[in-house]
Design a protein around this motif. Structure first.
Motif, mmCIF file in Angstrom:
data_model
loop_
_atom_site.group_PDB
_atom_site.id
_atom_site.type_symbol
_atom_site.label_atom_id
_atom_site.label_comp_id
_atom_site.label_asym_id
_atom_site.label_seq_id
_atom_site.Cartn_x
_atom_site.Cartn_y
_atom_site.Cartn_z
ATOM 1 N N THR A 204 31.876 -16.996 -5.915
ATOM 2 C CA THR A 204 31.660 -15.618 -6.331
ATOM 3 C C THR A 204 32.964 -14.848 -6.156
ATOM 4 O O THR A 204 33.514 -14.788 -5.056
ATOM 5 N N VAL A 205 33.451 -14.296 -7.254
ATOM 6 C CA VAL A 205 34.720 -13.567 -7.243
ATOM 7 C C VAL A 205 34.439 -12.083 -7.426
ATOM 8 O O VAL A 205 33.788 -11.678 -8.396
ATOM 9 N N THR A 206 34.931 -11.270 -6.503
ATOM 10 C CA THR A 206 34.814 -9.819 -6.618
ATOM 11 C C THR A 206 36.186 -9.265 -6.967
ATOM 12 O O THR A 206 37.147 -9.433 -6.220
ATOM 13 N N THR A 207 36.287 -8.623 -8.121
ATOM 14 C CA THR A 207 37.562 -8.125 -8.612
ATOM 15 C C THR A 207 37.913 -6.778 -7.967
ATOM 16 O O THR A 207 37.099 -6.178 -7.257
ATOM 17 N N GLU A 208 39.127 -6.309 -8.247
ATOM 18 C CA GLU A 208 39.565 -4.997 -7.747
ATOM 19 C C GLU A 208 38.656 -3.877 -8.237
ATOM 20 O O GLU A 208 38.494 -2.856 -7.575
ATOM 21 N N ASP A 209 38.088 -4.071 -9.432
ATOM 22 C CA ASP A 209 37.221 -3.049 -10.014
ATOM 23 C C ASP A 209 35.793 -3.120 -9.492
ATOM 24 O O ASP A 209 34.933 -2.348 -9.915
ATOM 25 N N GLY A 210 35.544 -4.073 -8.583
ATOM 26 C CA GLY A 210 34.216 -4.203 -8.024
ATOM 27 C C GLY A 210 33.274 -5.054 -8.854
ATOM 28 O O GLY A 210 32.081 -5.157 -8.528
ATOM 29 N N GLU A 211 33.777 -5.673 -9.921
ATOM 30 C CA GLU A 211 32.936 -6.548 -10.728
ATOM 31 C C GLU A 211 32.753 -7.887 -10.024
ATOM 32 O O GLU A 211 33.658 -8.372 -9.342
ATOM 33 N N THR A 212 31.596 -8.488 -10.207
ATOM 34 C CA THR A 212 31.308 -9.778 -9.594
ATOM 35 C C THR A 212 31.209 -10.848 -10.678
ATOM 36 O O THR A 212 30.409 -10.720 -11.612
ATOM 37 N N VAL A 213 32.029 -11.872 -10.546
ATOM 38 C CA VAL A 213 32.072 -12.966 -11.512
ATOM 39 C C VAL A 213 31.736 -14.263 -10.784
ATOM 40 O O VAL A 213 32.250 -14.521 -9.685
ATOM 41 N N THR A 214 30.872 -15.070 -11.369
ATOM 42 C CA THR A 214 30.513 -16.355 -10.780
ATOM 43 C C THR A 214 31.208 -17.478 -11.524
ATOM 44 O O THR A 214 31.152 -17.538 -12.766
ATOM 45 N N LEU A 215 31.860 -18.357 -10.787
ATOM 46 C CA LEU A 215 32.539 -19.517 -11.351
ATOM 47 C C LEU A 215 31.778 -20.773 -10.959
ATOM 48 O O LEU A 215 31.441 -20.956 -9.788
ATOM 49 N N HIS A 216 31.531 -21.646 -11.921
ATOM 50 C CA HIS A 216 30.866 -22.913 -11.665
ATOM 51 C C HIS A 216 31.888 -24.026 -11.878
ATOM 52 O O HIS A 216 32.305 -24.273 -13.012
ATOM 53 N N ILE A 217 32.289 -24.677 -10.788
ATOM 54 C CA ILE A 217 33.395 -25.626 -10.817
ATOM 55 C C ILE A 217 32.880 -27.051 -10.624
ATOM 56 O O ILE A 217 32.067 -27.311 -9.721
#
Length: 271
Positions: A204-217
């Motif tokens: 789970t990646v939280t960006t500077e803008d507060g957006e949450t992005v999920t990466l499936h590796i």
């Protein structure tokens, strides 16, 4: 690791530039389910998710994606209220083929090889592109749509409009080579699962803008990014990655299916 807005800006810019005006957007340039990644030959290396930190897993995935010779991307995203569907295969040289579609603008097929770019749009896209021209009438739009029906437009990358479209082909170079956000994002471990038929581990990646992005590796074979998704917020997006390092060839359209861009300009510009 990957900027959703970089993909979106390039795609939207090219889609809206099909008429006569190129965008000045981000230059970083991103249906049936994509084919799952094929597992590597035995023995299969596994990603040590128990001992690696979230940042280390992310770094390994970034390195694996940046080293790709080719990749296929299938995605849906929302930008400035508009929805886009992207299905493109690209190699490291920037050659690509695929489609880009928007309910608001229509769909076009994109092919780019070396210094040549071809665009084939549907009737909706042509009509909207011509309608943007000053003084254009509905009849002008209908004539242009019929003239270019089933045909590709070309004219070389010296044309700003086609250069904008070709920019989308830099999926590897533009999206994974740039790691400028490193250190600015907060990355946390998720859980193991299966994504598009591939065993994966989530971050789970939280960006500077507060957006949450999920990466499936991928956890078996090379740690490729199999899926990236942002399901919340005003601009949700999801991208599936597949066909890693699979060779592909861009087929040049037959000459009788190609129209030079200058013909398009003459047809849509008023005397």
């Amino acid at each position: 690791m990957l900027s959703k807005r970089s993909v979106a800006a390039s795609v939207l810019c090219a889609l809206l530039a099909t008429g006569a005006t190129a965008c000045n957007g981000d230059k970083n340039g991103p249906a049936a389910a994509p084919a799952p990644a094929k597992p590597s030959a035995s023995p299969v290396p596994t990603l040590a998710v128990d001992t690696l930190t979230a940042d280390q897993i992310s770094d390994q995935a970034h390195a694996a994606m940046a080293a790709l010779a080719s990749v296929k991307v299938d995605g849906e995203l929302t930008v400035d209220g508009g929805k886009l569907a992207v299905h493109l295969t690209s190699d490291k040289q920037g050659n690509c083929s695929g489609t880009v579609a928007s309910p608001e603008v229509g769909q076009f097929e994109l092919r780019h090889s070396g210094t040549k770019t071809w665009l084939k749009a549907d009737e909706t896209t042509w009509k909207k592109a011509v309608a943007k021209e000053p003084g254009a009438t509905a009849q002008d739009a209908a004539v242009a749509a019929e003239l270019f029906k089933g045909r590709f437009i070309t004219g070389g990358d010296s044309r700003a409009e086609l250069a904008e479209a070709a920019m989308m082909c830099n999926l590897i170079k533009g999206l994974f080579a740039d790691d400028s956000d490193k250190g600015k994002e907060k990355i946390a471990k998720g859980s193991a699962g299966t994504t598009n038929g591939v065993k994966t581990f989530g971050l789970t990646v939280t960006t500077e803008d507060g957006e949450t992005v999920t990466l499936h590796i991928a956890t078996e074979g090379k740690p490729y990014l199999v899926r990236m998704e942002q399901l919340q917020g005003k601009e949700p997006a999801a991208f599936d990655f597949s066909e890693f390092d699979k060779p592909f060839t861009v087929q040049e359209p037959p000459a009788d299916q190609v129209v030079d861009f200058s013909v398009f300009e003459k047809k849509v510009k008023k005397a």
